[in-house]
Enzyme design. Structure first.
Site, mmCIF file in Angstrom:
data_model
loop_
_atom_site.group_PDB
_atom_site.id
_atom_site.type_symbol
_atom_site.label_atom_id
_atom_site.label_comp_id
_atom_site.label_asym_id
_atom_site.label_seq_id
_atom_site.Cartn_x
_atom_site.Cartn_y
_atom_site.Cartn_z
ATOM 1 N N TRP A 1 0.815 -1.222 0.000
ATOM 2 C CA TRP A 1 0.000 0.000 0.000
ATOM 3 C C TRP A 1 0.846 1.269 0.000
ATOM 4 O O TRP A 1 0.335 2.342 -0.274
ATOM 5 C CB TRP A 1 -0.905 0.015 1.244
ATOM 6 C CG TRP A 1 -0.142 -0.323 2.494
ATOM 7 C CD1 TRP A 1 -0.035 -1.569 3.054
ATOM 8 C CD2 TRP A 1 0.671 0.550 3.287
ATOM 9 N NE1 TRP A 1 0.803 -1.515 4.147
ATOM 10 C CE2 TRP A 1 1.252 -0.225 4.312
ATOM 11 C CE3 TRP A 1 0.969 1.908 3.227
ATOM 12 C CZ2 TRP A 1 2.113 0.314 5.271
ATOM 13 C CZ3 TRP A 1 1.821 2.450 4.177
ATOM 14 C CH2 TRP A 1 2.386 1.653 5.179
ATOM 15 N N ASN A 2 2.138 1.180 0.356
ATOM 16 C CA ASN A 2 2.880 2.437 0.567
ATOM 17 C C ASN A 2 3.226 3.159 -0.723
ATOM 18 O O ASN A 2 3.277 4.377 -0.767
ATOM 19 C CB ASN A 2 4.112 2.218 1.440
ATOM 20 C CG ASN A 2 5.086 1.230 0.860
ATOM 21 O OD1 ASN A 2 4.761 0.449 -0.047
ATOM 22 N ND2 ASN A 2 6.306 1.236 1.364
ATOM 23 N N GLU B 1 10.782 -8.154 -2.636
ATOM 24 C CA GLU B 1 11.337 -6.878 -2.177
ATOM 25 C C GLU B 1 10.705 -6.649 -0.816
ATOM 26 O O GLU B 1 9.507 -6.405 -0.715
ATOM 27 C CB GLU B 1 11.001 -5.794 -3.190
ATOM 28 C CG GLU B 1 11.957 -4.640 -3.141
ATOM 29 C CD GLU B 1 11.445 -3.550 -2.246
ATOM 30 O OE1 GLU B 1 11.847 -3.545 -1.059
ATOM 31 O OE2 GLU B 1 10.645 -2.736 -2.706
ATOM 32 N N LEU B 2 11.507 -6.805 0.245
ATOM 33 C CA LEU B 2 10.953 -6.899 1.607
ATOM 34 C C LEU B 2 11.350 -5.696 2.467
ATOM 35 O O LEU B 2 11.614 -4.629 1.947
ATOM 36 C CB LEU B 2 11.390 -8.236 2.213
ATOM 37 C CG LEU B 2 11.094 -9.457 1.324
ATOM 38 C CD1 LEU B 2 11.654 -10.734 1.929
ATOM 39 C CD2 LEU B 2 9.607 -9.595 1.054
ATOM 40 N N CYS C 1 10.312 1.351 2.406
ATOM 41 C CA CYS C 1 11.284 0.337 2.834
ATOM 42 C C CYS C 1 12.704 0.861 2.749
ATOM 43 O O CYS C 1 13.606 0.300 3.354
ATOM 44 C CB CYS C 1 11.111 -0.929 2.003
ATOM 45 S SG CYS C 1 11.040 -0.571 0.253
ATOM 46 N N GLU D 1 12.093 -2.473 12.240
ATOM 47 C CA GLU D 1 11.693 -1.495 11.227
ATOM 48 C C GLU D 1 10.579 -0.620 11.820
ATOM 49 O O GLU D 1 9.637 -1.149 12.408
ATOM 50 C CB GLU D 1 11.185 -2.248 9.986
ATOM 51 C CG GLU D 1 11.067 -1.395 8.757
ATOM 52 C CD GLU D 1 10.579 -2.187 7.527
ATOM 53 O OE1 GLU D 1 10.864 -1.743 6.423
ATOM 54 O OE2 GLU D 1 9.907 -3.216 7.678
ATOM 55 N N GLU E 1 14.381 -5.387 -9.150
ATOM 56 C CA GLU E 1 13.341 -4.816 -10.010
ATOM 57 C C GLU E 1 13.875 -3.531 -10.619
ATOM 58 O O GLU E 1 14.611 -2.787 -9.975
ATOM 59 C CB GLU E 1 12.079 -4.515 -9.193
ATOM 60 C CG GLU E 1 11.426 -5.778 -8.682
ATOM 61 C CD GLU E 1 10.064 -5.522 -8.059
ATOM 62 O OE1 GLU E 1 9.962 -4.691 -7.140
ATOM 63 O OE2 GLU E 1 9.096 -6.152 -8.507
HETATM 64 P P1 ADP Z 1 2.492 -4.633 5.561
HETATM 65 O O1 ADP Z 1 2.667 -5.163 6.937
HETATM 66 O O2 ADP Z 1 3.454 -3.583 5.211
HETATM 67 O O3 ADP Z 1 1.081 -4.322 5.179
HETATM 68 P P2 ADP Z 1 2.281 -7.109 4.221
HETATM 69 O O4 ADP Z 1 3.408 -7.991 3.843
HETATM 70 O O5 ADP Z 1 1.312 -7.600 5.205
HETATM 71 O O6 ADP Z 1 2.980 -5.780 4.628
HETATM 72 O O7 ADP Z 1 1.470 -6.662 2.946
HETATM 73 C C1 ADP Z 1 2.015 -6.534 1.650
HETATM 74 C C2 ADP Z 1 1.120 -7.225 0.666
HETATM 75 O O8 ADP Z 1 1.101 -8.603 1.001
HETATM 76 C C3 ADP Z 1 -0.329 -6.772 0.671
HETATM 77 O O9 ADP Z 1 -0.834 -6.807 -0.648
HETATM 78 C C4 ADP Z 1 -1.012 -7.811 1.521
HETATM 79 O O10 ADP Z 1 -2.373 -7.965 1.222
HETATM 80 C C5 ADP Z 1 -0.238 -9.035 1.107
HETATM 81 N N1 ADP Z 1 -0.301 -10.156 2.058
HETATM 82 C C6 ADP Z 1 -0.242 -10.122 3.406
HETATM 83 N N2 ADP Z 1 -0.332 -11.372 3.916
HETATM 84 C C7 ADP Z 1 -0.449 -12.224 2.864
HETATM 85 C C8 ADP Z 1 -0.576 -13.640 2.711
HETATM 86 N N3 ADP Z 1 -0.612 -14.453 3.763
HETATM 87 N N4 ADP Z 1 -0.677 -14.136 1.462
HETATM 88 C C9 ADP Z 1 -0.651 -13.338 0.392
HETATM 89 N N5 ADP Z 1 -0.515 -12.000 0.454
HETATM 90 C C10 ADP Z 1 -0.418 -11.438 1.676
#
Ligand code: ADP
Length: 475
Positions: A144-145, A244-245, A278, A379, A456
């Site tokens: 979302w960011n 990309e984490l 990030c 973080e 990327e």
């Molecule tokens: P944040 O904590 O920054 O929101 P997330 O990793 O939870 O980061 O979210 C990033 C993306 O990963 C979003 O599109 C979210 O919907 C998706 N997401 C979160 N959990 C899962 C999951 N178990 N399987 C697939 N996608 C996921």
């Protein structure tokens, strides 16, 4: 959802609400898809693959050029949608739309440069060629960011390579994804080549992406925790992954830096997107001879940052994404203060007047941060700048590298040798040297250690969507 060129509600016909994090108002209701919807989208992408892959690179390129042009034409409209659903100030949203469009242009160009090679064979009468072919159906998950550029950074190289795709955007920002898909549709991407699945619960969609054998690659941008989950799932099915984490960027101010220039850079990059990037610095490691000058300049700049609804002019600090994010920032700040950090500015939720409807936290600077504090390792993803002094006796490189993450790092110095040594010694994938914006569509972006896999952008960003095939010819 958008499947096979049609906008639909999904099998259940249910919807979920998208909220404005600055005001709490409901912006829209969007389709709440389930695993069955994801499966159908994947099947459509799979059926559309042979035709899209067989177009010439020039034909695919033309579609991407058109999408680039349309995205720039709709820059203002898309930026407004972004500010409303994500919160960043309109100027920052306009910048992001420009950055997002850059990927469409770059990969429109790169599509025509997927060159193979010939390799001299060890045996007489043998020839080797290497060819690159699209990997197949790509499943993409975006955060979302950066709700526009994280989409084009995946979709553009996938389309350039000849892949088809299913995208699941973050549940809090599906509206930018919808606008971008409209642009791609209008640009001439054929039905079924790109498919969009919006969902309030990402887990069943992720489950389908990981287990469905028609998906050949998963590309993910988000938290390290989710990346590990998806990556280990994909590993069990031997699927290609790009990740990309998270990050925990150090910002080094070496003893020969200009502390005022460094503080100016720090103020800009730390509070970018209210700290929700990030690549945002999470630790400011400052040589003790410069701490005072650096801190004074940074604090005075931070005190001028105005928080509020990003649609209003002059706003520099938008809301955080949700209440959980505010709670996390508050917890880190309180914990640091309880262990002896000094509060130099900020340090509280902003709840006055209209801010009370949104998720606001004051831009904050902490002095005297030490390794015992949570913020030293965790973080933050919020507007807090922790300052950690170091002396000539400290190994600043070891301090900077003392994290499980390895995405971005920043160095301020006017000494060329120190700049080069630090660049080489930092265990991070993106290093800004006196530069707070070390990214562009043309350069590979990504992290090492627990910050990710693959790159990327740039030429490397295309390789991740291609399979290498060799042909040995006996003649
Ligand atoms: P944040 O904590 O920054 O929101 P997330 O990793 O939870 O980061 O979210 C990033 C993306 O990963 C979003 O599109 C979210 O919907 C998706 N997401 C979160 N959990 C899962 C999951 N178990 N399987 C697939 N996608 C996921």
């Amino acid at each position: 959802m958008f499947v096979n060129g049609v906008w639909e509600k999904g099998v259940r016909g249910e919807t979920f609400q998208v909220l404005n994090p600055a005001t709490g108002e409901v912006l829209a209701d969007v389709a709440d898809c389930n695993q069955e919807d994801a499966r159908r989208a994947i099947e459509v992408a799979h059926a559309s693959f042979p035709e899209w892959a067989s177009l010439t690179a020039y034909e695919r390129s033309r579609v991407l050029y058109k999408a680039h042009q349309l995205m720039l034409e709709r820059r203002e409209q898309l930026a407004r949608v972004m500010t409303q659903e994500q919160g960043k100030p309109l100027r920052a949203a306009l910048n992001e739309v420009g950055y997002g469009a850059d990927f469409l242009l770059w990969y429109a160009e790169e599509a025509k440069r997927i060159y193979g090679e010939t390799i001299p064979a060890p045996r007489a009468g043998q020839r080797f060629i290497v060819a690159y072919q699209p990997i197949g159906v790509v499943a993409a998950i975006t955060p979302w960011n950066y709700p526009a550029s994280m989409i084009t950074r995946k979709v553009a190289p996938a389309l350039a390579a000849g892949c088809t795709l299913v995208l699941k955007p973050a549940e809090s920002t599906p509206l930018c994804a919808i606008e971008i898909f409209k642009i791609l549709e209008e640009a001439g991407v054929p039905s079924g080549v790109i498919n969009l699945v919006t969902a309030s619960d990402p887990r069943p969609i992720g489950e389908e992406f990981v287990t469905n054998p028609l998906v050949r690659k998963i590309t993910f941008t988000g938290s390290t925790a989710t990346g590990k989950l998806l990556g280990s799932g994909a590993g069990a099915h031997v699927k290609r992954v790009s990740m990309e984490l998270g990050g925990h960027a150090p910002f080094l101010v070496l003893k020969d830096a200009d502390p005022i220039h460094a503080a100016k850079g720090a103020g800009l990059v730390k509070f970018l997107n209210t700290g929700q990037a990030c690549i945002c610095p999470n630790r400011f490691l400052v040589h003790d001879s410069l701490v005072e000058a650096f801190t004074n300049e940074l604090v005075s700049r931070v005190q001028k940052l105005q928080a509020g609804n990003g649609l209003k002019p002059g706003i520099a600090i938008g809301p955080l994404v949700n209440l959980k994010a505010v709670d996390k920032v508050e917890r880190q700040v309180h914990e640091a203060l309880s262990k002896g950090a000094q509060l130099l500015t900020g340090g509280q939720r902003l709840t006055e007047g209209q801010l009370s409807n949104g998720f606001f936290y004051a831009p904050t600077v902490l002095g005297g941060v030490t390794p015992e504090m949570l913020i030293y390792r965790e973080e933050t993803f919020g507007p807090v700048a922790p300052i950690i002094p170091f002396s000539d006796d400290d190994d600043f490189l070891a301090m900077a590298n003392d994290t499980d993450y390895g995405l971005a790092a920043y160095v301020y110095t006017q000494n060329l040798a120190a700049a080069m040594k630090t660049f080489e010694g930092l265990q991070f994938g993106i290093i800004g040297i006196n530069d707070i914006n070390p990214t562009a569509a043309a350069v590979p972006f990504g992290g090492i250690k627990e910050s990710g896999l693959g790159r990327e952008g740039g030429r490397e960003g295309l390789q991740d969507y291609l399979e290498t095939k060799i042909g040995g010819f006996a003649i």
